[in-house]
Design a protein around this motif. Structure first.
Motif, mmCIF file in Angstrom:
data_model
loop_
_atom_site.group_PDB
_atom_site.id
_atom_site.type_symbol
_atom_site.label_atom_id
_atom_site.label_comp_id
_atom_site.label_asym_id
_atom_site.label_seq_id
_atom_site.Cartn_x
_atom_site.Cartn_y
_atom_site.Cartn_z
ATOM 1 N N SER A 1 -19.139 -32.849 -40.279
ATOM 2 C CA SER A 1 -19.852 -33.241 -41.604
ATOM 3 C C SER A 1 -18.902 -32.869 -42.801
ATOM 4 O O SER A 1 -18.266 -32.045 -42.917
ATOM 5 C CB SER A 1 -21.056 -32.257 -41.825
ATOM 6 O OG SER A 1 -21.530 -32.412 -42.919
ATOM 7 N N GLN A 2 -18.937 -33.828 -43.934
ATOM 8 C CA GLN A 2 -18.166 -33.836 -44.917
ATOM 9 C C GLN A 2 -18.986 -33.922 -46.083
ATOM 10 O O GLN A 2 -19.860 -34.795 -46.011
ATOM 11 C CB GLN A 2 -16.849 -34.705 -44.816
ATOM 12 C CG GLN A 2 -15.731 -34.360 -43.884
ATOM 13 C CD GLN A 2 -14.554 -34.880 -43.902
ATOM 14 O OE1 GLN A 2 -14.764 -36.324 -43.796
ATOM 15 N NE2 GLN A 2 -13.267 -34.445 -43.700
ATOM 16 N N THR A 3 -18.770 -33.359 -47.154
ATOM 17 C CA THR A 3 -19.676 -33.366 -48.454
ATOM 18 C C THR A 3 -18.593 -33.530 -49.311
ATOM 19 O O THR A 3 -17.644 -32.530 -49.752
ATOM 20 C CB THR A 3 -20.647 -32.007 -48.552
ATOM 21 O OG1 THR A 3 -21.297 -32.080 -47.368
ATOM 22 C CG2 THR A 3 -21.368 -32.347 -49.595
ATOM 23 N N THR B 1 -13.853 -37.285 -48.383
ATOM 24 C CA THR B 1 -13.601 -37.172 -46.917
ATOM 25 C C THR B 1 -11.972 -37.118 -46.717
ATOM 26 O O THR B 1 -11.612 -37.408 -46.040
ATOM 27 C CB THR B 1 -13.909 -38.724 -46.596
ATOM 28 O OG1 THR B 1 -13.068 -39.743 -47.373
ATOM 29 C CG2 THR B 1 -15.316 -38.968 -46.569
ATOM 30 N N ASN C 1 -15.501 -29.526 -45.463
ATOM 31 C CA ASN C 1 -15.351 -30.140 -44.073
ATOM 32 C C ASN C 1 -15.780 -29.137 -43.084
ATOM 33 O O ASN C 1 -15.188 -28.102 -42.981
ATOM 34 C CB ASN C 1 -13.634 -30.198 -44.094
ATOM 35 C CG ASN C 1 -13.586 -30.968 -42.725
ATOM 36 O OD1 ASN C 1 -14.055 -31.645 -42.140
ATOM 37 N ND2 ASN C 1 -12.106 -30.891 -42.289
ATOM 38 N N TRP D 1 -18.272 -28.158 -39.214
ATOM 39 C CA TRP D 1 -18.856 -28.524 -37.945
ATOM 40 C C TRP D 1 -19.966 -27.721 -37.856
ATOM 41 O O TRP D 1 -20.133 -26.741 -38.239
ATOM 42 C CB TRP D 1 -17.886 -28.518 -36.847
ATOM 43 C CG TRP D 1 -16.800 -29.197 -36.867
ATOM 44 C CD1 TRP D 1 -15.352 -29.158 -37.760
ATOM 45 C CD2 TRP D 1 -16.276 -30.214 -36.083
ATOM 46 N NE1 TRP D 1 -14.424 -30.045 -37.417
ATOM 47 C CE2 TRP D 1 -15.219 -30.929 -36.463
ATOM 48 C CE3 TRP D 1 -16.970 -31.090 -34.992
ATOM 49 C CZ2 TRP D 1 -14.591 -32.304 -35.867
ATOM 50 C CZ3 TRP D 1 -16.472 -32.192 -34.612
ATOM 51 C CH2 TRP D 1 -15.253 -32.656 -35.057
ATOM 52 N N TYR D 2 -21.213 -28.494 -37.202
ATOM 53 C CA TYR D 2 -22.309 -27.784 -37.110
ATOM 54 C C TYR D 2 -23.190 -28.092 -35.925
ATOM 55 O O TYR D 2 -22.715 -28.968 -35.141
ATOM 56 C CB TYR D 2 -23.218 -27.737 -38.375
ATOM 57 C CG TYR D 2 -23.755 -29.347 -38.321
ATOM 58 C CD1 TYR D 2 -25.025 -29.534 -37.795
ATOM 59 C CD2 TYR D 2 -23.217 -30.513 -39.028
ATOM 60 C CE1 TYR D 2 -25.879 -30.824 -37.965
ATOM 61 C CE2 TYR D 2 -23.752 -31.635 -39.225
ATOM 62 C CZ TYR D 2 -24.954 -31.842 -38.553
ATOM 63 O OH TYR D 2 -25.826 -33.194 -38.633
ATOM 64 N N GLU E 1 -22.789 -23.209 -38.521
ATOM 65 C CA GLU E 1 -21.935 -23.995 -39.557
ATOM 66 C C GLU E 1 -20.695 -23.493 -39.467
ATOM 67 O O GLU E 1 -20.821 -22.150 -39.424
ATOM 68 C CB GLU E 1 -22.667 -24.577 -40.739
ATOM 69 C CG GLU E 1 -24.039 -25.133 -40.637
ATOM 70 C CD GLU E 1 -24.510 -25.382 -41.992
ATOM 71 O OE1 GLU E 1 -24.109 -26.098 -42.737
ATOM 72 O OE2 GLU E 1 -25.407 -24.374 -42.472
ATOM 73 N N SER F 1 -19.634 -25.441 -46.887
ATOM 74 C CA SER F 1 -20.996 -26.196 -46.528
ATOM 75 C C SER F 1 -21.618 -26.181 -47.753
ATOM 76 O O SER F 1 -21.633 -27.336 -48.276
ATOM 77 C CB SER F 1 -21.476 -25.469 -45.347
ATOM 78 O OG SER F 1 -21.589 -24.137 -45.499
#
Length: 565
Positions: free
Chosen positions: A390-392, A395, A425, A427-428, A540, A545
């Protein structure tokens, strides 16, 4: 109503679990005794997987027996009911999974006592008994698995006798079902010869235990039997493919078939495959987890015995080394030719070290309903399912696998390098409908900005309707135990952040607000955290995050979540 047990000649002896490793926490599973009319209720926390209750009229090392009665779960505890008029004595808890050691491998059949010290409690003297090596192993806290000697050699037999109290078992034969090649008559001859050797063991070493291995096809013989007098059966659990799920179904079938031949005193060692021929390093880690998790649930399994430690071939000449019978201890720079085994697969070795230390000391954290479960991520590959990227905010963040020299292993290891760029950046895993769970990770900061916040390791549980949301967060250059989601508050300061300094963190949360944090082996927080999460459970990890206005580059050696560490 239960009352404290007073004026009764029964005592509960709590079992204290020793330190799990250099950076692992320590904990204990306490016993309690209460009176309920004419009975004594002996109890300990649920789930506390793998423990059995024992009773003795004294505290001698040899007088313990399995306590009468069956443990049942009640109000968050295991309970065993015993008559209150028992003779004076003591109760204790004992984990049935007691033994961990490696098959040495063909290159160095005596194994590496120096390299395995602290992570195994027995060693297999595959090349034959040696007094010098036995002394070294015993000084390192290891028991001995000794090949059955040549009983016609009186000197060889007598040389073993001073060590009998340190011998786990005599190893009688490897794979008679394989050696027989499908021939029932040959199998019968082999099993009969094993029985004759067992009789010699018992005649020369009264009370000694014996072991053999099976796995190639014992279930295909209509005349298979466990030799009379055999105590331990080691089941080869390697798998016909690299796929962990297929492998698990295969060894479960072997176990179920073997149990039909076992008597009430015989016990099982499981032998997971620890070489590249049985899967990639990541697959081998998953197979190791499956074996260890199952072992804790089956009281007939008392040991884990991975195959194997040494790789088959080393290019000693290329580095100017004389390897002799094996590789010089702790020299991991010698190139491996061909398939690698546990010693030379650093992520697999690190996982087996954890498993071995947990077998010897017991799991320090055992939470949640159901059997033990852990999803362990480590190895030379990028995360795959169930881990989700997941990226917020952009990118430009990256996830790479990088090599680093690991001082804990004395060898080159791999880490997942998470770079945030100017965004989050991570992972969850989730959503998870779990009321309590834990997450652990070994990580270091490679680079970070001096200001801003970045979540590194986060945990939430199922909300009813709200739950806590603890995280390890970098805040203006300091590590914090932080409350995130619908919150942005410090729970605890953990100290300044420094690059290239490894940390091990275990974070536990329960949906009523209970939170615990173990930081570098110490329980630093055990209390209530704000109820701020309205969502289901998530694990996460990465570089940002919910908070991601700092920039960070973080190396993760491993990440794991579950209910049993």
């Amino acid at each position: 109503m239960k009352k404290l047990l007073l004026n009764l000649p029964i005592m509960a002896a709590a079992i204290f679990l020793s330190t799990w490793g250099r950076s692992e926490p320590s904990a204990r599973v306490p016993l309690a005794v209460a009176r309920n009319n004419a009975n004594a209720i002996v109890s300990w926390p649920y789930p506390s997987t793998g423990f059995g209750l024992e009773f003795s009229t004294n505290l001698s090392a040899t007088g313990w027996q399995q306590a009468a009665g069956t443990a049942v779960s009640n109000n968050g505890r295991w309970e065993v009911t015993a008559p209150a008029n028992l003779p004076g004595g003591f109760f204790r808890l004992k984990n049935h999974v007691q033994h961990f050691g490696f098959w040495a491998g063909s290159l160095a059949p005596q194994g590496s006592i120096v390299e395995q010290r602290g992570s195994v409690n027995f060693t297999y003297l595959q090349a034959g008994f040696s007094g010098a090596l036995s002394d070294q192993a015993m000084a390192s806290g290891m028991r001995l698995l000794v090949p059955s000697p040549d009983f016609s050699d009186t000197n060889a037999v007598n040389a073993i006798k001073p060590y009998i109290n340190s011998i786990l078992a005599f190893f009688m034969r490897d794979e008679p079902d394989c050696v027989a090649g499908g021939n029932p008559s040959t199998l019968n001859t082999l099993l009969t010869s094993i029985e004759a050797e067992i009789a010699k063991v018992h005649a020369n070493f009264p009370g000694a235990k014996t072991m053999f291995t099976v796995g190639c096809g014992f279930w295909t013989y209509n005349n298979f039997r466990i030799p009379n007098g055999m105590d331990y059966i080691a089941i080869e659990s390697y798998g016909s493919t690299g796929d962990p799920a297929t492998t698990k179904s295969e060894w479960l079938a072997k176990i179920n078939h073997l149990k039909s031949y076992m008597n009430s005193s015989q016990r099982i060692f499981l032998m997971p495959g620890g070489t590249e021929g049985y899967g990639s390093e990541c697959q081998l880690i998953e197979k190791a987890n499956d074996i260890y998790n199952y072992a804790q649930t089956d009281p007939l399994v008392i040991g884990v015995f991975p195959f194997d430690w040494y790789s088959d071939n080393y290019d000693c000449a290329s580095v100017g080394q004389f390897c002799g019978n094996g590789v010089p201890a702790t020299n991991y720079a010698i190139p491996v030719v061909g398939g690698r085994s546990a010693r030379d697969l650093p992520n697999l070795r690190a996982r087996y070290i954890q498993i071995g230390q947990s077998v010897m000391s017991g799991p320090f954290l055992d939470v949640g309903a159901g059997g033990p479960a852990i999803q362990f991520l480590g190895g030379p590959e990028l995360p795959t399912s169930p881990w989700i990227p997941s990226q917020t905010g952009g990118t430009d963040g990256t996830t790479l696998v990088v090599d680093f020299f690991d001082p804990n292993l004395g060898a080159t290891n791999q880490a997942m390098r998470i770079d945030s760029g100017s965004n989050a950046n991570e992972w969850y895993v989730g959503p998870l409908a779990l009321d309590e769970m834990a997450v652990g990770a070994r990580f270091r900061l490679v680079d970070f900005s001096p200001t801003g916040k970045e979540n590194l390791l986060c945990l939430t549980t199922r909300s009813t309707p709200m739950s806590p949301a603890p995280a390890i967060t970098l805040v203006n250059g300091r590590y914090k135990l932080w409350s995130y989601v619908n919150s942005d508050k410090q729970i605890m300061d953990l100290g300044p952040a420094v690059t290239d300094a490894w940390h091990i963190a275990y974070l536990y949360a329960r949906n009523d607000g209970k939170v615990k944090l173990w930081w570098d082996g110490n329980l630093v927080f055990d209390g209530a955290a704000p109820l701020v999460n309205p969502f289901d459970g998530y694990v996460e990890w990465g570089s940002g995050s919910w908070q991601y206005d700092a920039t960070t580059t973080v190396d993760f050696d491993w990440v794991a979540y579950g209910n049993n560490f």
